[in-house]
Design an enzyme around this catalytic site. Structure first.
Site, short mmCIF file in Angstrom:
data_model
loop_
_atom_site.label_atom_id
_atom_site.label_comp_id
_atom_site.label_asym_id
_atom_site.label_seq_id
_atom_site.Cartn_x
_atom_site.Cartn_y
_atom_site.Cartn_z
N GLU A 1 33.70 34.74 45.45
CA GLU A 1 32.67 35.79 45.43
C GLU A 1 31.30 35.29 45.00
O GLU A 1 30.71 35.81 44.05
CB GLU A 1 33.10 36.93 44.50
N ASN B 1 38.39 39.31 49.44
CA ASN B 1 38.70 40.21 48.33
C ASN B 1 38.35 41.61 48.82
O ASN B 1 37.18 41.95 48.98
CB ASN B 1 37.87 39.85 47.10
N TYR C 1 37.28 50.04 45.04
CA TYR C 1 35.82 49.95 45.00
C TYR C 1 35.19 50.54 46.26
O TYR C 1 34.00 50.86 46.28
CB TYR C 1 35.36 48.50 44.84
N TRP D 1 45.83 41.74 43.36
CA TRP D 1 45.03 41.59 42.15
C TRP D 1 45.47 42.67 41.19
O TRP D 1 45.13 43.81 41.41
CB TRP D 1 43.52 41.72 42.44
N LYS E 1 44.30 46.08 36.39
CA LYS E 1 44.87 46.07 37.74
C LYS E 1 46.20 45.35 37.81
O LYS E 1 46.78 45.18 38.88
CB LYS E 1 43.87 45.47 38.73
C1 GCB Z 1 37.10 40.60 42.24
C2 GCB Z 1 36.98 39.34 41.47
C3 GCB Z 1 37.85 39.35 40.23
C4 GCB Z 1 37.78 40.69 39.55
C5 GCB Z 1 38.27 41.76 40.50
C6 GCB Z 1 38.18 43.15 39.88
O1 GCB Z 1 36.82 40.67 43.40
O2 GCB Z 1 37.20 38.19 42.22
O3 GCB Z 1 37.45 38.31 39.38
O4 GCB Z 1 38.52 40.71 38.36
O5 GCB Z 1 37.50 41.75 41.64
O6 GCB Z 1 39.12 43.58 39.24
O7 GCB Z 1 37.14 43.78 40.03
#
Ligand code: GCB
Length: 684
Positions: A424, A474, A480, A558, A579
């Site tokens: 990212e 991602n 989001y 994630w 998460k």
């Molecule tokens: C992402 C990032 C990660 C964050 C995750 C989040 O895209 O790469 O480091 O922790 O989102 O939980 O927002």
């Protein structure tokens, strides 16, 4: 007796010292743990490198240690980022006379300056890799010596990561050892790597061809007659093949590299979780016939490809990668965790049926990759190039150094298939793209056999997404951003750019086992309400869409575990990214864990979701069960409600709870086995 059988007790000693990647017979390479008896001060201290410095008021600690175990997890984005000092005494045995003595640090976050007896050995910048300093000239055998380490995790514009969604726990948070080697030895100063590198040239059912590259060094003051012997042993310890390179004269203070090709006929291949079969290669250095050094490394024989249309293949067969991301920290301990805790993490992943792991966003402890080798995971590892970059030569040089360390230290792990060059990046600009171009070619120069990858969250085809062999996105549809999952997005990109090797490096949602909602609605992500049921729904939808798209080469939830991100203020706990499918203390598997377990394993089970929602206020509810039974029967307060079958591992029954205590029970059968689960909910 086989070579491996002979070496095994010695290897076990080495692995007990948690240096499995540089495991070797202690007789030729004695390893001493320096984890105990450190004095620690969480601030700067002028002159603390001097041997006579008075540290009596400092606290006593053992490493692994972090000074942010509490303030790094409690929210507020205000954890201590500054200097800490560590000092300890060491008296190396007089029996080490004539050896070269190396101090090895397996992980110090972020910048470490190391002194012995007031003499500076060096500085290491970067919080996640092993590094070593040659302390031969300064350490006095049989006498008291003082090792002093000044550590800082203060923001440093030259050292990635500059910013990220996780806590940068400061301290000496992995093992410290003193490694003694003969002056004629495998090289110790190769970016912390083992000095022996196994390159799989070709692997098929008939044969495997492996280049064994040994980097060695003659530190004697005179010329030596050196030989390099490479021996492949199978998992039982039996010698498969051995080869000795011609004797060569090596002048004093000279390095020499040797490449030996070994051929293994009809190899038993490393087949992921189905059969993570490991050979080992032991390289010995001989000086006129005397073994001066010995290094043993794992060897898993396998080949892998990624195809834009058919995804990932291992040894010529498609393998769906059922992946998760994982950080290294846990509750009240930050990053200073033990090998036994790593084993627990893998046990949880095994239970859920995970077969692919992205160790986001940095290199983790060697034991993690050893476990991945042994348990058959396909691994993506990466350097901590997260979000922003600095437009400076120093920053670029450090990113390159961290990438060399990552690749050399982990080169021989058969579990690793992907080297990640970043996550990212904030800007799709010339500076960032030039850096990614450089890092991508560095991957290929360092390792001709594996694939480079990158985790992108900008436009799907921006420059950032076009450097590496394969790409991960991602994608947080339903969290989001809106939507129910990645399906239609992936199809559109796949249709538009069929040659693109598309993976999903992250997807997920926050979820609290203390917060509930029926029916769940997409929460405001920054709010303190992250109901568990919404996390369930998002993963149900996402996985169904992913499972129907085998062109996705790999997808990674994630996150497997909640983790500390001191700047976060959301969900049920400040400072936490929630998460995970398992809580930060590893104590509770969230509902969604069982959704994946139902899809990714063959285990027979039934699991009632929303089980921690024990105090109810609404009588009408739908009982939802994840499981793997042919049919399931729900009973409420001992009365059968109905028997259901399911094509997707989800079984639901609308019910009306009675006032007071309700016993909800489910019973199913599968191939003659009975599975049950039961919870008590109180309406009132
Ligand atoms: C992402 C990032 C990660 C964050 C995750 C989040 O895209 O790469 O480091 O922790 O989102 O939980 O927002």
């Amino acid at each position: 007796m086989s070579l491996r059988a002979l070496l095994l007790p010695l290897l076990l000693v080495a692995s007990a010292l948690a240096v499995p990647s540089v495991s070797a017979a202690p007789l030729v390479r004695p390893v001493t743990s320096l984890n105990s008896a450190w004095k620690f001060l969480r601030s700067d201290a002028t002159g603390a490198q001097a041997p006579g410095f008075d540290d009596s008021a400092w606290s006593s600690v053992t490493v692994p240690h972090t000074w942010n175990a509490q303030d790094g997890q409690d929210g507020g984005n205000n954890y201590y980022r500054g200097v800490g000092w560590y000092r300890r005494h060491v008296t190396p045995s007089a029996s080490l006379a004539g050896k070269r003595l190396w101090l090895q640090f397996d992980g110090v976050n972020t910048v470490a300056d190391v002194w012995v007896n007031g003499t500076k050995l060096g500085t290491h910048q970067g919080g996640y890799a092993t590094f070593r300093f040659d302390a031969t000239a300064t350490l006095k055998l049989g006498q008291d010596n003082v090792v002093a380490v000044r550590v800082t995790n203060a923001a440093n514009p030259d050292v990635p990561p500059l910013s990220a969604d996780f806590t940068f726990f400061g301290g000496i948070y992995r093992d410290v050892t003193l490694v003694a080697v003969d002056p004629l030895s495998v090289r110790m100063g190769d970016f912390g790597g083992p000095g022996v590198y196994l390159t799989e040239r070709s692997v098929s059912a008939d044969s495997a061809s492996v280049d064994v590259t040994t980097k060695a060094w003659n530190n004697y003051p005179d010329t030596r007659q050196a030989q390099v012997r490479a021996t492949v042993t199978d998992a039982s310890g039996a010698v498969v093949t051995t080869t000795t390179a011609a004797t060569r004269s090596v002048a004093a203070a000279t390095g020499f590299d040797t490449v030996q090709n070994v051929l293994i006929t009809e190899p038993r291949r490393w087949q992921g979780k189905a059969d993570p079969y490991l050979y080992h290669v032991t390289v010995e250095i001989l000086d006129a016939g005397r073994v001066t050094d010995s290094v043993t490394q794992p060897l898993g024989l396998r080949s892998a490809t990624v195809d834009a249309a058919s995804g990932f293949s291992l040894n010529g067969q498609h393998l769906g990668l059922h992946g998760v991301n994982a950080h290294q920290d846990r509750l009240n301990e930050g990053s200073a965790v033990s090998p036994a805790q790593r084993v627990q993490d893998f046990d949880l992943m095994d239970e859920m049926g995970v077969n692919a792991l992205r160790t986001a966003h940095y290199q983790q402890a060697q034991v993690v990759y050893d476990l991945a080798d042994q348990r058959g995971y396909a691994v993506w590892v990466e350097i901590p190039l997260v979000n922003r970059v600095t437009d400076s030569a120093a920053f670029r040089a450090n990113a390159q150094q961290q990438l060399s360390e990552l690749i050399r230290q982990n080169y021989n792990h058969p579990s690793i298939f992907f080297w990640g060059i970043g996550n990212e990046q904030a800007n799709d600009d010339p500076v960032t793209n030039a850096l990614l171009t450089q890092l991508n070619s560095q991957v290929h120069a360092e390792d001709p056999t594996r694939l480079s990858t990158y985790a992108n969250n900008k436009g799907d085809t921006v420059g950032l997404a076009n450097h590496t062999d394969v790409i991960g996105y991602n994608k947080y549809f339903g969290w989001y951003s809106s939507g129910t999952g990645p399906g239609s997005w992936a199809d559109a990109l796949h249709a538009k750019d069929p040659a693109r090797k598309i993976g999903i490096s992250e997807y997920g949602a926050g979820g609290s086992v203390n917060q509930h909602q029926e029916p769940p609605r997409q929460p405001v992500t920054t709010s303190t309400f992250h109901p568990e049921e919404y996390q369930n729904l998002l993963h149900e939808n996402s996985w169904k869409q992913i499972a129907a798209r085998p062109y996705l080469w790999g997808t990674f939830v994630w996150n497997m575990f909640d983790f500390a991100s001191d700047g976060r203020a959301e969900g049920d706990t400040p400072g936490r990214n929630d998460k995970g499918l398992v809580t930060y203390d590893r104590g509770t598997r969230k509902d969604a864990f069982y959704w994946y377990k139902a899809n990714w394993t063959d285990t027979s089970f039934a699991y009632i979701t929303s089980r921690t929602w024990t105090q109810r206020t609404v009588a009408a509810t739908t009982v939802k069960v994840y499981g793997t039974a042919d049919s399931m029967t729900l009973s409420l307060n001992s009365k059968v409600v109905a028997t259901k079958t399911s094509a997707d591992h989800i079984y639901t029954w609308p019910v009306t709870l009675v006032s007071g205590s309700n016993t909800v029970s489910v019973t199913g059968t599968r191939n003659g086995t009975t599975v049950t689960d039961s919870v008590t909910w109180t309406l009132g």
